[in-house]
Write a protein that holds these residues in place. Structure first.
Motif, PDB file in Angstrom:
ATOM      1  N   LEU A 113      12.317   5.824 -23.298  1.00  0.00           N
ATOM      2  CA  LEU A 113      13.096   5.099 -22.297  1.00  0.00           C
ATOM      3  C   LEU A 113      13.552   3.716 -22.762  1.00  0.00           C
ATOM      4  O   LEU A 113      14.611   3.251 -22.364  1.00  0.00           O
ATOM      5  CB  LEU A 113      12.313   4.964 -20.980  1.00  0.00           C
ATOM      6  N   THR A 114      12.761   3.078 -23.592  1.00  0.00           N
ATOM      7  CA  THR A 114      13.142   1.733 -24.049  1.00  0.00           C
ATOM      8  C   THR A 114      13.926   1.769 -25.361  1.00  0.00           C
ATOM      9  O   THR A 114      14.209   0.727 -25.938  1.00  0.00           O
ATOM     10  CB  THR A 114      11.900   0.842 -24.209  1.00  0.00           C
ATOM     11  N   SER A 115      14.304   2.963 -25.814  1.00  0.00           N
ATOM     12  CA  SER A 115      15.023   3.078 -27.083  1.00  0.00           C
ATOM     13  C   SER A 115      16.533   2.890 -26.946  1.00  0.00           C
ATOM     14  O   SER A 115      17.252   2.898 -27.932  1.00  0.00           O
ATOM     15  CB  SER A 115      14.736   4.436 -27.735  1.00  0.00           C
ATOM     16  N   VAL A 116      17.031   2.740 -25.710  1.00  0.00           N
ATOM     17  CA  VAL A 116      18.460   2.517 -25.485  1.00  0.00           C
ATOM     18  C   VAL A 116      18.653   1.208 -24.730  1.00  0.00           C
ATOM     19  O   VAL A 116      17.740   0.724 -24.061  1.00  0.00           O
ATOM     20  CB  VAL A 116      19.126   3.697 -24.725  1.00  0.00           C
ATOM     21  N   ALA A 117      19.848   0.644 -24.825  1.00  0.00           N
ATOM     22  CA  ALA A 117      20.177  -0.616 -24.134  1.00  0.00           C
ATOM     23  C   ALA A 117      20.724  -0.281 -22.748  1.00  0.00           C
ATOM     24  O   ALA A 117      21.893   0.076 -22.583  1.00  0.00           O
ATOM     25  CB  ALA A 117      21.203  -1.402 -24.948  1.00  0.00           C
ATOM     26  N   TRP A 118      19.856  -0.401 -21.726  1.00  0.00           N
ATOM     27  CA  TRP A 118      20.224  -0.062 -20.354  1.00  0.00           C
ATOM     28  C   TRP A 118      21.110  -1.131 -19.742  1.00  0.00           C
ATOM     29  O   TRP A 118      21.024  -2.307 -20.096  1.00  0.00           O
ATOM     30  CB  TRP A 118      18.972   0.097 -19.494  1.00  0.00           C
ATOM     31  N   LEU A 119      21.913  -0.724 -18.758  1.00  0.00           N
ATOM     32  CA  LEU A 119      22.637  -1.687 -17.936  1.00  0.00           C
ATOM     33  C   LEU A 119      21.612  -2.617 -17.291  1.00  0.00           C
ATOM     34  O   LEU A 119      20.528  -2.163 -16.915  1.00  0.00           O
ATOM     35  CB  LEU A 119      23.384  -0.972 -16.805  1.00  0.00           C
ATOM     36  N   PRO A 120      21.937  -3.889 -17.149  1.00  0.00           N
ATOM     37  CA  PRO A 120      20.985  -4.808 -16.509  1.00  0.00           C
ATOM     38  C   PRO A 120      20.517  -4.307 -15.140  1.00  0.00           C
ATOM     39  O   PRO A 120      19.347  -4.446 -14.795  1.00  0.00           O
ATOM     40  CB  PRO A 120      21.768  -6.107 -16.388  1.00  0.00           C
ATOM     41  N   SER A 121      21.402  -3.687 -14.377  1.00  0.00           N
ATOM     42  CA  SER A 121      21.040  -3.205 -13.036  1.00  0.00           C
ATOM     43  C   SER A 121      20.037  -2.055 -13.076  1.00  0.00           C
ATOM     44  O   SER A 121      19.327  -1.823 -12.102  1.00  0.00           O
ATOM     45  CB  SER A 121      22.291  -2.760 -12.278  1.00  0.00           C
ATOM     46  N   ASP A 122      19.932  -1.345 -14.179  1.00  0.00           N
ATOM     47  CA  ASP A 122      19.023  -0.203 -14.280  1.00  0.00           C
ATOM     48  C   ASP A 122      17.656  -0.567 -14.863  1.00  0.00           C
ATOM     49  O   ASP A 122      16.722   0.221 -14.786  1.00  0.00           O
ATOM     50  CB  ASP A 122      19.645   0.902 -15.145  1.00  0.00           C
ATOM     51  N   LYS A 123      17.524  -1.761 -15.439  1.00  0.00           N
ATOM     52  CA  LYS A 123      16.293  -2.101 -16.164  1.00  0.00           C
ATOM     53  C   LYS A 123      15.036  -2.091 -15.302  1.00  0.00           C
ATOM     54  O   LYS A 123      13.999  -1.595 -15.728  1.00  0.00           O
ATOM     55  CB  LYS A 123      16.442  -3.453 -16.862  1.00  0.00           C
ATOM     56  N   SER A 124      15.105  -2.619 -14.078  1.00  0.00           N
ATOM     57  CA  SER A 124      13.895  -2.625 -13.243  1.00  0.00           C
ATOM     58  C   SER A 124      13.513  -1.202 -12.857  1.00  0.00           C
ATOM     59  O   SER A 124      12.335  -0.863 -12.774  1.00  0.00           O
ATOM     60  CB  SER A 124      14.077  -3.496 -12.004  1.00  0.00           C
ATOM     61  N   PHE A 125      14.512  -0.342 -12.650  1.00  0.00           N
ATOM     62  CA  PHE A 125      14.204   1.042 -12.330  1.00  0.00           C
ATOM     63  C   PHE A 125      13.578   1.757 -13.528  1.00  0.00           C
ATOM     64  O   PHE A 125      12.683   2.584 -13.363  1.00  0.00           O
ATOM     65  CB  PHE A 125      15.449   1.802 -11.860  1.00  0.00           C
ATOM     66  N   VAL A 126      14.033   1.441 -14.737  1.00  0.00           N
ATOM     67  CA  VAL A 126      13.484   2.067 -15.941  1.00  0.00           C
ATOM     68  C   VAL A 126      11.984   1.778 -16.042  1.00  0.00           C
ATOM     69  O   VAL A 126      11.196   2.664 -16.367  1.00  0.00           O
ATOM     70  CB  VAL A 126      14.242   1.615 -17.211  1.00  0.00           C
ATOM     71  N   GLU A 127      11.575   0.555 -15.733  1.00  0.00           N
ATOM     72  CA  GLU A 127      10.148   0.215 -15.744  1.00  0.00           C
ATOM     73  C   GLU A 127       9.388   1.056 -14.718  1.00  0.00           C
ATOM     74  O   GLU A 127       8.308   1.592 -14.999  1.00  0.00           O
ATOM     75  CB  GLU A 127       9.954  -1.269 -15.445  1.00  0.00           C
TER      76      GLU A 127
END
Length: 135
Positions: A113-127
């Motif tokens: 999941l952390t191997s790609v550069a997520w949109l800033p809006s998606d980062k908290s959801f990725v965690e």
């Protein structure tokens, strides 16, 4: 003058233990960033209906929707508010994503999941998702 509210839906699409990530095409804002596929709701459209429509349009993908996982509100600029709905879904057997808009996509396991550069809006959801996928 009121604040313009834009509702957006993102699909958290599982295929086994992996989740689908899509890269934003070069002709869109934040090109090259990764996101959960989806898009803007049309007037009178529910988040679930919007997700089904967007996935067919962008990826020719059919899914079974499960439940809303996460809701995020933010103000990217003065006078604009974004409401972002994340909905869990399962890829239907025999339906495979296709790059209808020329975008790249990948199936990611929890450790990727952390191997790609997520949109800033998606980062908290990725965690949040990482913690769910590692239970």
């Amino acid at each position: 003058m009121g604040c313009k509210v834009i509702e957006v839906v993102a699909g958290v699409i599982f295929n086994g233990s992996k989740v689908l990530a899509a890269q934003r095409p070069e002709d869109k804002a934040c090109a090259g960033s990764w996101e959960f596929p989806g898009g803007k709701l049309e007037p009178g459209e529910s988040p679930a209906a919007a997700l089904q429509r967007e996935l067919r349009e962008e990826l020719a993908l059919d899914v079974q929707l499960h439940h809303s996982m996460y809701r995020l509100e933010f103000v990217p600029e003065v006078g604009k508010q974004i409401i972002l709905h994340f909905i869990r879904a399962q890829k239907l057997p025999g339906s495979e994503p296709q790059a209808c808009e020329g975008q790249k996509f990948r199936w990611l396991g929890a450790d990727e999941l952390t191997s790609v550069a997520w949109l800033p809006s998606d980062k908290s959801f990725v965690e949040y998702l990482y913690n769910i996928m590692n239970k």
